[in-house]
Write an enzyme that holds these catalytic residues in place. Structure first.
Site, PDB file in Angstrom:
ATOM      1  N   SER A  16       0.861  -1.190   0.000  1.00 13.50           N
ATOM      2  CA  SER A  16       0.000   0.000   0.000  1.00 13.50           C
ATOM      3  C   SER A  16       0.891   1.231   0.000  1.00 13.50           C
ATOM      4  O   SER A  16       2.046   1.173   0.435  1.00 13.50           O
ATOM      5  CB  SER A  16      -0.942  -0.010   1.214  1.00 13.50           C
ATOM      6  OG  SER A  16      -0.206  -0.218   2.400  1.00 13.50           O
ATOM      7  N   HIS A  77      -6.857   9.089   6.090  1.00 11.67           N
ATOM      8  CA  HIS A  77      -6.451   9.156   7.489  1.00 11.67           C
ATOM      9  C   HIS A  77      -7.405  10.146   8.154  1.00 11.67           C
ATOM     10  O   HIS A  77      -7.923  11.068   7.507  1.00 11.67           O
ATOM     11  CB  HIS A  77      -5.023   9.685   7.636  1.00 11.67           C
ATOM     12  CG  HIS A  77      -3.974   8.759   7.090  1.00 11.67           C
ATOM     13  ND1 HIS A  77      -2.737   8.599   7.668  1.00 11.67           N
ATOM     14  CD2 HIS A  77      -3.974   7.942   6.007  1.00 11.67           C
ATOM     15  CE1 HIS A  77      -2.027   7.726   6.990  1.00 11.67           C
ATOM     16  NE2 HIS A  77      -2.752   7.321   5.960  1.00 11.67           N
ATOM     17  N   ARG A 107      -4.712   9.465  16.753  1.00 12.08           N
ATOM     18  CA  ARG A 107      -4.864  10.592  17.660  1.00 12.08           C
ATOM     19  C   ARG A 107      -4.444  11.876  16.954  1.00 12.08           C
ATOM     20  O   ARG A 107      -5.135  12.880  17.001  1.00 12.08           O
ATOM     21  CB  ARG A 107      -3.984  10.389  18.902  1.00 12.08           C
ATOM     22  CG  ARG A 107      -4.165  11.504  19.918  1.00 12.08           C
ATOM     23  CD  ARG A 107      -3.061  11.534  20.943  1.00 12.08           C
ATOM     24  NE  ARG A 107      -1.803  11.993  20.374  1.00 12.08           N
ATOM     25  CZ  ARG A 107      -0.730  12.271  21.093  1.00 12.08           C
ATOM     26  NH1 ARG A 107      -0.743  12.116  22.406  1.00 12.08           N
ATOM     27  NH2 ARG A 107       0.381  12.697  20.515  1.00 12.08           N
ATOM     28  N   GLY A 108      -3.282  11.840  16.275  1.00 10.26           N
ATOM     29  CA  GLY A 108      -2.750  13.044  15.654  1.00 10.26           C
ATOM     30  C   GLY A 108      -1.873  13.816  16.614  1.00 10.26           C
ATOM     31  O   GLY A 108      -1.776  13.486  17.797  1.00 10.26           O
ATOM     32  N   ASP A 109      -1.202  14.823  16.094  1.00  9.95           N
ATOM     33  CA  ASP A 109      -0.333  15.682  16.904  1.00  9.95           C
ATOM     34  C   ASP A 109      -0.760  17.115  16.688  1.00  9.95           C
ATOM     35  O   ASP A 109      -0.761  17.591  15.545  1.00  9.95           O
ATOM     36  CB  ASP A 109       1.134  15.537  16.462  1.00  9.95           C
ATOM     37  CG  ASP A 109       1.674  14.164  16.800  1.00  9.95           C
ATOM     38  OD1 ASP A 109       1.526  13.757  17.969  1.00  9.95           O
ATOM     39  OD2 ASP A 109       2.227  13.519  15.897  1.00  9.95           O
ATOM     40  N   ALA A 152       5.248   8.103  24.994  1.00 10.55           N
ATOM     41  CA  ALA A 152       4.761   6.987  25.814  1.00 10.55           C
ATOM     42  C   ALA A 152       5.452   6.965  27.174  1.00 10.55           C
ATOM     43  O   ALA A 152       6.635   7.292  27.282  1.00 10.55           O
ATOM     44  CB  ALA A 152       5.003   5.666  25.089  1.00 10.55           C
ATOM     45  N   LYS A 165      -6.523   0.056  21.099  1.00 12.94           N
ATOM     46  CA  LYS A 165      -7.027   0.425  19.762  1.00 12.94           C
ATOM     47  C   LYS A 165      -7.643  -0.789  19.066  1.00 12.94           C
ATOM     48  O   LYS A 165      -8.663  -0.665  18.388  1.00 12.94           O
ATOM     49  CB  LYS A 165      -5.895   1.047  18.934  1.00 12.94           C
ATOM     50  CG  LYS A 165      -5.525   2.445  19.444  1.00 12.94           C
ATOM     51  CD  LYS A 165      -4.483   3.158  18.584  1.00 12.94           C
ATOM     52  CE  LYS A 165      -3.089   2.833  18.988  1.00 12.94           C
ATOM     53  NZ  LYS A 165      -2.092   3.811  18.486  1.00 12.94           N
ATOM     54  N   PHE A 216      12.801  13.434   9.622  1.00 17.41           N
ATOM     55  CA  PHE A 216      11.593  12.605   9.777  1.00 17.41           C
ATOM     56  C   PHE A 216      11.752  11.638  10.942  1.00 17.41           C
ATOM     57  O   PHE A 216      10.872  11.490  11.777  1.00 17.41           O
ATOM     58  CB  PHE A 216      11.330  11.768   8.514  1.00 17.41           C
ATOM     59  CG  PHE A 216      10.833  12.548   7.325  1.00 17.41           C
ATOM     60  CD1 PHE A 216       9.978  13.629   7.473  1.00 17.41           C
ATOM     61  CD2 PHE A 216      11.204  12.174   6.032  1.00 17.41           C
ATOM     62  CE1 PHE A 216       9.518  14.330   6.371  1.00 17.41           C
ATOM     63  CE2 PHE A 216      10.751  12.870   4.925  1.00 17.41           C
ATOM     64  CZ  PHE A 216       9.906  13.955   5.097  1.00 17.41           C
ATOM     65  N   HIS A 266       3.706  -1.200   3.798  1.00 21.00           N
ATOM     66  CA  HIS A 266       3.054   0.099   3.576  1.00 21.00           C
ATOM     67  C   HIS A 266       4.158   1.128   3.348  1.00 21.00           C
ATOM     68  O   HIS A 266       5.011   1.330   4.222  1.00 21.00           O
ATOM     69  CB  HIS A 266       2.232   0.469   4.815  1.00 21.00           C
ATOM     70  CG  HIS A 266       1.529   1.790   4.704  1.00 21.00           C
ATOM     71  ND1 HIS A 266       0.388   1.968   3.946  1.00 21.00           N
ATOM     72  CD2 HIS A 266       1.801   3.002   5.266  1.00 21.00           C
ATOM     73  CE1 HIS A 266      -0.009   3.230   4.050  1.00 21.00           C
ATOM     74  NE2 HIS A 266       0.827   3.883   4.836  1.00 21.00           N
TER      75      HIS A 266
END
Ligand code: FAD
Length: 297
Positions: A16, A77, A107-109, A152, A165, A216, A266
């Protein structure tokens, strides 16, 4: 250096491709061009990222709509941070009406300075809400972190976040980028030991530049091995050498992942065709796709 196929043809391995919504007309045209070239590799589906707080909603949904119209099964997304239930309910209705059947739910940032987290504190809250609102309509993918999410409390609690999740309704997980296959294998073993049986798909970041890679990777807590950093530095500004080295290294890692049982790959394409094609070519995936298109001789 000539690219070489380093492994046997992988006829059935699903792949993907992930894209991001471009901000300019030129970016939109570049993305069209890149994805058309990548479609030739016959991905199972593609995805388009989403900016936290809804910052890219229009661009994300527009790209998803275009790709669906091109006949490509495309996931949007969607991130929950900074959003409320009403907004997400509207977005889900819109995505359904567009014909979307897969979502990568995150969740996102939030950018610094943005207000509170809104009504969805964690990825699991968003996944639970989507399931409650839309039943089995969407196939839901969650994010996971073989090298541990940067915020975390511990590796164990981060793994528990993935458990939450999946319990909330995620049917598959896609990993953050990593450059060490052992981190992936250990993570999968630990997830299996906790009873998780969903596919855990490695997220593959092609290497195109030393600076980009370090940026990144640094942002998301992925470790770039010292030997890799030093080799990249040694290439200086020789972009072709960096790309060849990057494609070789990532293709070797992908081959190890496939040999070790990864269910799919992916690719974070960064909206460029060539770096992902170079990896797939080395893996023999190009030939596999051509064979599928034209049929066996
Ligand atoms: P969560 O699972 O909620 O985890 C976030 C943090 O909270 C972790 O540190 C976790 O350990 C902790 N946590 C979770 N639950 C609990 C709990 N109950 N109690 C205490 N701590 C908890 N970002 C975007 O903005 N847009 C995108 O399109 C996008 N696509 C992505 C695609 C993939 C494949 C991946 C791997 C990441 C993507 N991201 C994207 C980045 C992602 O949004 C960030 O990594 C984000 O910080 C975490 O999202 P999550 O859904 O994994 O969060």
């Amino acid at each position: 250096m000539q690219p070489s196929a380093i492994g046997p043809l992988q006829m059935t391995l699903p792949i993907s491709f992930e894209f991001f919504p471009p901000k300019t007309e030129k970016g939109v045209a570049n993305l069209r061009h890149a994805r058309q070239r990548l479609y030739a590799l016959q991905p199972e589906y593609c995805t388009v990222t989403y900016g936290a707080g809804g910052s890219t909603q229009d661009g994300t949904f527009a790209a998803v709509a275009e790709m669906l119209a091109e006949g490509m099964d495309t996931a949007s997304h969607l991130s929950g941070i900074g959003a409320d239930r009403q907004l997400v309910r509207r977005q889900l209705a819109q995505l359904r009406a567009m014909g979307v059947t897969r979502l990568v739910a995150l969740r996102g940032d939030l950018p610094s300075g943005y207000g509170g987290h809104g009504e969805f504190r964690y990825g699991s809250d968003l996944i639970e809400f989507i399931r409650a609102e839309t039943g089995a309509h969407f196939k839901l993918y969650a994010a996971c972190y073989p090298e541990v999410h940067p915020q975390a409390d511990s590796a164990q609690s981060d793994l528990q976040a993935l458990v939450a999740k999946v319990r909330a309704g995620a049917e598959a997980a896609v990993t953050q980028m990593f450059f060490n296959a052992d981190a992936y294998f250990r993570f999968v073993d630990e997830a299996r030991a906790l009873g998780l049986d969903v596919p855990i798909v490695p997220g593959i970041m092609p290497i195109t530049s030393s600076t980009h890679l370090l940026r990144f990777a640094g942002n998301c807590g992925a470790e770039v091995p010292r030997w890799m950093r030093l080799r990249l530095q040694g290439f200086g500004d020789d972009v072709a050498a960096i790309r060849d080295f990057g494609a070789d290294v990532m293709a070797s890692m992908c081959q190890r992942l496939m040999d070790g049982g990864a269910p799919a790959l992916h690719f974070y394409t960064i909206n460029q065709a060539v770096p992902t094609q170079a990896i797939c070519h080395r893996l023999g995936l190009t030939q596999a796709a051509e064979t599928r298109v034209t049929g066996p001789a």
